[in-house]
Each structure stands twice: as C-alpha cells, then as structure tokens.
Design a protein around this motif. Structure first.
Motif, PDB file in Angstrom:
ATOM      1  N   GLY A  64      53.677  59.651  12.798  1.00 32.24           N
ATOM      2  CA  GLY A  64      54.075  58.902  13.392  1.00 32.24           C
ATOM      3  C   GLY A  64      53.370  57.736  14.397  1.00 32.24           C
ATOM      4  N   VAL A  65      52.058  58.062  14.226  1.00 29.72           N
ATOM      5  CA  VAL A  65      50.951  57.011  14.588  1.00 29.72           C
ATOM      6  C   VAL A  65      50.548  56.144  13.854  1.00 29.72           C
ATOM      7  N   VAL A  99      47.156  53.608  21.414  1.00 29.20           N
ATOM      8  CA  VAL A  99      48.024  54.454  20.220  1.00 29.20           C
ATOM      9  C   VAL A  99      49.194  53.535  20.113  1.00 29.20           C
ATOM     10  N   THR A 100      49.352  53.282  18.905  1.00 32.07           N
ATOM     11  CA  THR A 100      50.583  52.569  18.387  1.00 32.07           C
ATOM     12  C   THR A 100      51.330  53.356  17.542  1.00 32.07           C
ATOM     13  N   GLN A 105      59.455  58.844  15.083  1.00 32.76           N
ATOM     14  CA  GLN A 105      58.997  59.924  14.518  1.00 32.76           C
ATOM     15  C   GLN A 105      58.287  60.878  15.603  1.00 32.76           C
ATOM     16  N   ILE A 106      57.575  60.141  16.547  1.00 35.79           N
ATOM     17  CA  ILE A 106      56.831  61.132  17.619  1.00 35.79           C
ATOM     18  C   ILE A 106      57.065  60.302  18.988  1.00 35.79           C
ATOM     19  N   ALA A 215      52.849  70.849  11.764  1.00 39.89           N
ATOM     20  CA  ALA A 215      53.884  69.982  11.500  1.00 39.89           C
ATOM     21  C   ALA A 215      53.942  68.395  11.888  1.00 39.89           C
ATOM     22  N   LEU A 216      52.745  68.215  12.994  1.00 42.27           N
ATOM     23  CA  LEU A 216      52.523  66.817  13.335  1.00 42.27           C
ATOM     24  C   LEU A 216      51.174  66.315  12.584  1.00 42.27           C
ATOM     25  N   TYR A 217      50.626  67.135  11.845  1.00 37.06           N
ATOM     26  CA  TYR A 217      49.210  66.845  11.206  1.00 37.06           C
ATOM     27  C   TYR A 217      49.401  66.159   9.713  1.00 37.06           C
TER      28      TYR A 217
END
Length: 223
Positions: A64-65, A99-100, A105-106, A215-217
C-alpha cells in the motif's frame, strides 16, 4: 491465538533475551482506537524516528506504500538544509521520511502502528538507538485534521498501554514542509544491505516487520 501471532510473540521473546538494554526492540503496538478517515486518492504522511535509512527502509516494504522518501522536517519553513547541517543538531530539523500511500490498502493508523512497533521507541527523548540529538527525535507531522486527530489519540493510547516502562515522549509537531535528502541517502537500505550500520540497526527492523506483520510485508520495496 493465530499461528502468525505465536510466531511474532516467539520472535519478540527471543529478541528481548538476545538484545542489550540499549538496543531498539520491537513491540507489538495496539490497533489504533482512532484512525484517520481514508480519502479517495493517494495520501502523504511524514514521520521522524531516528536515522531515516531504517525508517524509509521499513516503510518501503509495506503493501500500500507507493513511495518512501528520506529527508528533513520540523525546522523553519524558509530555511534550506542538507545532511551535514542537520547533523549538527541545532537547525530544528529532524531526519524524516515522507510516505505516499494508498488509504484503500493501508490506513494512516496502520502506518502509526508499524512505526511504533518496529521502527521507533516512543519513550526515548531526542534519540533512537545509537543516534543522539534533536535531529533524531521521534515526531509525527500530520498533514491534515484527520491525521492530527489520529496521531494525538494514538500517542495517548500508547502511553496508557503499559507496553513501555517509561512515558511516551513522541511529539505531534506542526508541519512546516519537507526537504528531500540527497540522492545517495535515498533507498539506502536496499542499495547497501551489507553496510555495518544497516546490518546492526536496520535489518532487525525489517525482519521484525516481516515476522510481526506478514500480511503487510512485501519483498520488493517501493520505488
């Protein structure tokens, strides 16, 4: 308990035994009780949490980043600075990361949770790990009212959580602009994975992200 939770807890326990007292340690921060309402397009958030190499390196591996950029925030709006000037510790600027991210997503709250779980210790005033000085302070720079509300609420939540022995000293600061660091400071962790500082202080943060938030990585960092 889910299997991933058990793995994360085992990882934290092993690190607590192996790490010296002065080392940065990951902590499973709570899910934010207050989050920023998502917009309909990409959004930007700015964090200061010690040396920006590791901050940028961890955020760039989050799903998401879209972009994580190392730079400087917190100082006078009309002053231009570089790494050498900020390193003196008297400019008011802190090493920071812009951070964009895609709020679909996040969320901003999830970025906060990851930041305080594996990147920054919110109880150390004007230092993180081996780096001391106001330029290494932990700070949040909200860019809108929603982020401001979520950031302030989360710091209170963290202080009441009992996860840290000392009080939370991370500050919410007024955003006065962001200046990009030089190109050789961008994507430093990705470009220099064997650098001694990266190996000692930042690769453990990336491993903590992978272990605690699977789950985020994502393996491939953002551009």
């Amino acid at each position: 308990m889910r299997r991933s939770d058990g793995v994360a807890l085992a990882f934290l326990a092993a690190l607590a035994v192996a790490s010296p007292l002065h080392a940065e340690r990951p902590v499973m921060a709570p899910v934010p009780a207050v989050d920023a309402a998502p917009g309909r397009k990409l959004e930007t958030a700015v964090f200061a949490g010690g040396c920006y190499w590791g901050v940028e390196g961890v955020f760039s591996h989050l799903k998401g980043v879209h972009l994580a950029v190392s730079g400087f925030a917190g100082g006078p709006r009309d002053r231009k600075v570089d790494y050498e000037q900020v390193s003196e510790g008297d400019t008011g600027f802190a090493e920071s990361v812009r951070v964009t991210y895609d709020p679909a997503q996040i969320s901003y709250g999830t970025l906060l949770r990851v930041f305080f779980s594996v990147i920054a210790d919110p109880t150390t005033l004007d230092y993180q790990g081996p780096d001391h000085g106001t330029q290494y302070r932990s700070a949040l720079f909200p860019l809108n009212a929603e982020q401001d509300k979520a950031a302030r609420a989360y710091l209170v939540q963290l202080d009441r959580s009992g996860l840290w022995r000392d009080p939370v000293v991370t500050r919410v600061e007024r955003f006065t602009g962001f200046q990009d660091a030089a190109p050789d400071h961008q994507n430093f962790l990705t470009k220099n994975p064997r650098h001694p500082y990266i190996l000692r202080w930042d690769m453990p943060k990336l491993e903590a992200l992978k272990t605690m938030f699977p789950a985020l990585y994502r393996d491939k960092p953002s551009a």
